[in-house]
Design a protein around this motif. Structure first.
Motif, PDB file in Angstrom:
ATOM      1  N   PRO A  62       0.809  -1.238   0.000  1.00 52.41           N
ATOM      2  CA  PRO A  62       0.000   0.000   0.000  1.00 52.41           C
ATOM      3  C   PRO A  62       0.838   1.282   0.000  1.00 52.41           C
ATOM      4  O   PRO A  62       0.411   2.321  -0.519  1.00 52.41           O
ATOM      5  CB  PRO A  62      -0.834  -0.116   1.280  1.00 52.41           C
ATOM      6  CG  PRO A  62      -0.834  -1.560   1.608  1.00 52.41           C
ATOM      7  CD  PRO A  62       0.510  -2.048   1.173  1.00 52.41           C
ATOM      8  N   LEU A  63       2.055   1.182   0.576  1.00 54.36           N
ATOM      9  CA  LEU A  63       2.911   2.377   0.581  1.00 54.36           C
ATOM     10  C   LEU A  63       3.345   2.731  -0.831  1.00 54.36           C
ATOM     11  O   LEU A  63       3.446   3.922  -1.180  1.00 54.36           O
ATOM     12  CB  LEU A  63       4.119   2.134   1.482  1.00 54.36           C
ATOM     13  CG  LEU A  63       4.990   3.352   1.812  1.00 54.36           C
ATOM     14  CD1 LEU A  63       4.171   4.411   2.541  1.00 54.36           C
ATOM     15  CD2 LEU A  63       6.192   2.934   2.634  1.00 54.36           C
ATOM     16  N   ASP A  64       3.622   1.709  -1.672  1.00 58.61           N
ATOM     17  CA  ASP A  64       3.951   1.984  -3.080  1.00 58.61           C
ATOM     18  C   ASP A  64       2.762   2.555  -3.828  1.00 58.61           C
ATOM     19  O   ASP A  64       2.934   3.277  -4.823  1.00 58.61           O
ATOM     20  CB  ASP A  64       4.419   0.692  -3.765  1.00 58.61           C
ATOM     21  CG  ASP A  64       5.737   0.198  -3.213  1.00 58.61           C
ATOM     22  OD1 ASP A  64       6.461   1.010  -2.605  1.00 58.61           O
ATOM     23  OD2 ASP A  64       6.043  -1.006  -3.368  1.00 58.61           O
ATOM     24  N   GLU A  65       1.556   2.242  -3.380  1.00 59.66           N
ATOM     25  CA  GLU A  65       0.353   2.764  -4.019  1.00 59.66           C
ATOM     26  C   GLU A  65      -0.038   4.139  -3.482  1.00 59.66           C
ATOM     27  O   GLU A  65      -1.054   4.692  -3.893  1.00 59.66           O
ATOM     28  CB  GLU A  65      -0.804   1.784  -3.809  1.00 59.66           C
ATOM     29  CG  GLU A  65      -0.557   0.415  -4.427  1.00 59.66           C
ATOM     30  CD  GLU A  65      -1.628  -0.599  -4.061  1.00 59.66           C
ATOM     31  OE1 GLU A  65      -2.500  -0.234  -3.241  1.00 59.66           O
ATOM     32  OE2 GLU A  65      -1.594  -1.729  -4.580  1.00 59.66           O
ATOM     33  N   GLY A  66       0.717   4.653  -2.541  1.00 62.50           N
ATOM     34  CA  GLY A  66       0.456   5.981  -2.002  1.00 62.50           C
ATOM     35  C   GLY A  66      -0.403   5.994  -0.762  1.00 62.50           C
ATOM     36  O   GLY A  66      -0.917   7.062  -0.382  1.00 62.50           O
ATOM     37  N   THR A  67      -0.553   4.825  -0.078  1.00 65.45           N
ATOM     38  CA  THR A  67      -1.376   4.747   1.133  1.00 65.45           C
ATOM     39  C   THR A  67      -0.519   4.255   2.289  1.00 65.45           C
ATOM     40  O   THR A  67       0.111   3.190   2.190  1.00 65.45           O
ATOM     41  CB  THR A  67      -2.566   3.797   0.925  1.00 65.45           C
ATOM     42  OG1 THR A  67      -3.319   4.235  -0.203  1.00 65.45           O
ATOM     43  CG2 THR A  67      -3.454   3.770   2.151  1.00 65.45           C
ATOM     44  N   TYR A  68      -0.512   5.005   3.366  1.00 66.20           N
ATOM     45  CA  TYR A  68       0.216   4.588   4.575  1.00 66.20           C
ATOM     46  C   TYR A  68      -0.802   4.125   5.615  1.00 66.20           C
ATOM     47  O   TYR A  68      -1.648   4.903   6.053  1.00 66.20           O
ATOM     48  CB  TYR A  68       1.046   5.746   5.125  1.00 66.20           C
ATOM     49  CG  TYR A  68       1.764   5.404   6.413  1.00 66.20           C
ATOM     50  CD1 TYR A  68       2.940   4.667   6.397  1.00 66.20           C
ATOM     51  CD2 TYR A  68       1.253   5.818   7.642  1.00 66.20           C
ATOM     52  CE1 TYR A  68       3.600   4.362   7.569  1.00 66.20           C
ATOM     53  CE2 TYR A  68       1.902   5.521   8.823  1.00 66.20           C
ATOM     54  CZ  TYR A  68       3.075   4.773   8.783  1.00 66.20           C
ATOM     55  OH  TYR A  68       3.721   4.462   9.945  1.00 66.20           O
ATOM     56  N   LEU A  69      -0.705   2.846   5.974  1.00 68.78           N
ATOM     57  CA  LEU A  69      -1.638   2.280   6.962  1.00 68.78           C
ATOM     58  C   LEU A  69      -1.105   2.438   8.378  1.00 68.78           C
ATOM     59  O   LEU A  69      -1.741   3.057   9.229  1.00 68.78           O
ATOM     60  CB  LEU A  69      -1.881   0.800   6.654  1.00 68.78           C
ATOM     61  CG  LEU A  69      -2.530   0.493   5.294  1.00 68.78           C
ATOM     62  CD1 LEU A  69      -2.629  -1.015   5.079  1.00 68.78           C
ATOM     63  CD2 LEU A  69      -3.917   1.122   5.212  1.00 68.78           C
ATOM     64  N   ALA A  70       0.047   1.861   8.644  1.00 68.38           N
ATOM     65  CA  ALA A  70       0.677   1.909   9.967  1.00 68.38           C
ATOM     66  C   ALA A  70       2.078   1.375   9.819  1.00 68.38           C
ATOM     67  O   ALA A  70       2.471   0.850   8.762  1.00 68.38           O
ATOM     68  CB  ALA A  70      -0.115   1.101  10.993  1.00 68.38           C
TER      69      ALA A  70
END
Length: 334
Positions: A62-70
């Motif tokens: 998700p970080l590569d997709e532009g989303t930071y979860l935790a």
């Protein structure tokens, strides 16, 4: 002014006094994820594309997709809180097993038998002592001294003891270790024919037959126990005196029960108390050497004169570990 060498922290702690009441709860950090955010992170782990991936991959994708979860460590905390993380390596696990028990509430319900070696007149010459013990009353219903260990002799001893004691099918359980004679086919077939349940110690455990082992130690730690026996007749005579003495005195004083279990108190008062009689197997010719001049056993110890309160019941118990069959334990009244 504080004295020299006196810690300042101790001084101010004493001035402040003790703290009473329950400890204060730790406040949550300001950057802690809320419950909806934790549920969203857990939902990503449950998604179909992350079924077989590690938390590091769930963090990076998700970080590569532009989303930071935790953070990755927070992901591990969330999984641990929901019992969804475990050791991934192929390691041996040791689950806790329940301990089976065999309870003996009276005589002739639970027997324990074993074989020990007695030193002969020469080096590498041994006699084998077979002993069957009633766990409840500590009475010895049968014993035998032979020149060798054999399943045939063990079968004969058990059969004669069961016949002499009047054991009915389904009444008795016999416990033993995992020796060759104990697990032999003749003994197994005999016990099956007589309707006797058999029990064995766990594999690779040396102390699962404590009653028989304790009796052998009592025998070999006596002051008059010789270092070597001159002949098999000497060994039989010594064992005969020992079992007669312990059956009539130690069992009565220590356990509170008659050494020869009777069905009624009247029969117990009127019936004589003979000591157990050994079986005499066919023996090989052995040179007769007197044991009068042999030294006493070097590890002798005086028998204790203390007595224990009457035992109400005896049970077989097992420690933690892999179970194959019940083993012996003790329950005493305090």
């Amino acid at each position: 002014m504080l004295p020299s060498g006196y810690p300042g922290a101790s001084h101010y702690r004493r001035l402040r006094g003790g703290r009473h009441g329950p400890p204060r709860t730790r406040p949550a950090p300001p950057r802690t994820l809320s419950d909806p955010e934790r549920a969203a992170v857990l939902g990503e782990f449950h998604a179909e594309r992350f079924v077989d991936t590690s938390p590091a991959a769930v963090y990076a994708t998700p970080l590569d997709e532009g989303t930071y979860l935790a953070s990755e460590r927070t992901m591990y905390r969330i999984l641990a809180a929901n019992v969804e993380v475990r050791e991934r390596r192929d390691q041996l696990r040791h689950p806790s097993y329940a301990r089976p028990e065999l309870l003996a509430t009276g005589p002739r319900e639970l027997f324990s038998w074993d074989i020990t070696k007695l030193r002969g007149p020469a080096k590498r010459a041994h006699y084998h002592l077979y002993v069957i013990l009633d766990v409840f009353s500590r009475y010895v219903p049968g014993w035998m001294v032979a020149t060798h260990e054999s399943a045939v002799l063990a079968e004969r001893l058990i059969a004669d003891t069961v016949e002499k004691e009047g054991i009915e099918p389904g009444q008795l359980t016999i416990h033993a270790d995992r020796g060759t004679s104990m697990r032999s086919k003749p003994v197994a077939l005999l016990l099956a024919d007589l309707g006797i349940e058999r029990s064995h110690s766990r594999p690779h455990v040396s102390d699962d037959n404590p009653y028989s082992e304790a009796q052998f130690k009592t025998l070999k730690y006596r002051r008059d126990f010789p270092d070597r026996f001159g002949s098999i007749e000497d060994a039989r005579a010594f064992c005969g005196r020992f079992f007669t003495c312990t059956t009539r005195s130690t069992a009565t004083a220590g356990s509170g029960f008659s050494p020869r279990p009777m069905s009624t108190p009247a029969a117990r008062r009127s019936s004589p108390r003979p000591g157990p009689s050994p079986l005499t197997p066919p023996t090989r010719p052995i040179p007769s050497v007197s044991s009068a001049g042999l030294p006493r056993h070097p590890r002798c110890r005086a028998p204790s004169g203390s007595t224990r309160p009457p035992r109400r019941s005896c049970h077989l118990s097992m420690k933690k570990g892999r179970l194959s069959s019940p083993v012996i334990g003790t329950r005493t009244s305090r």
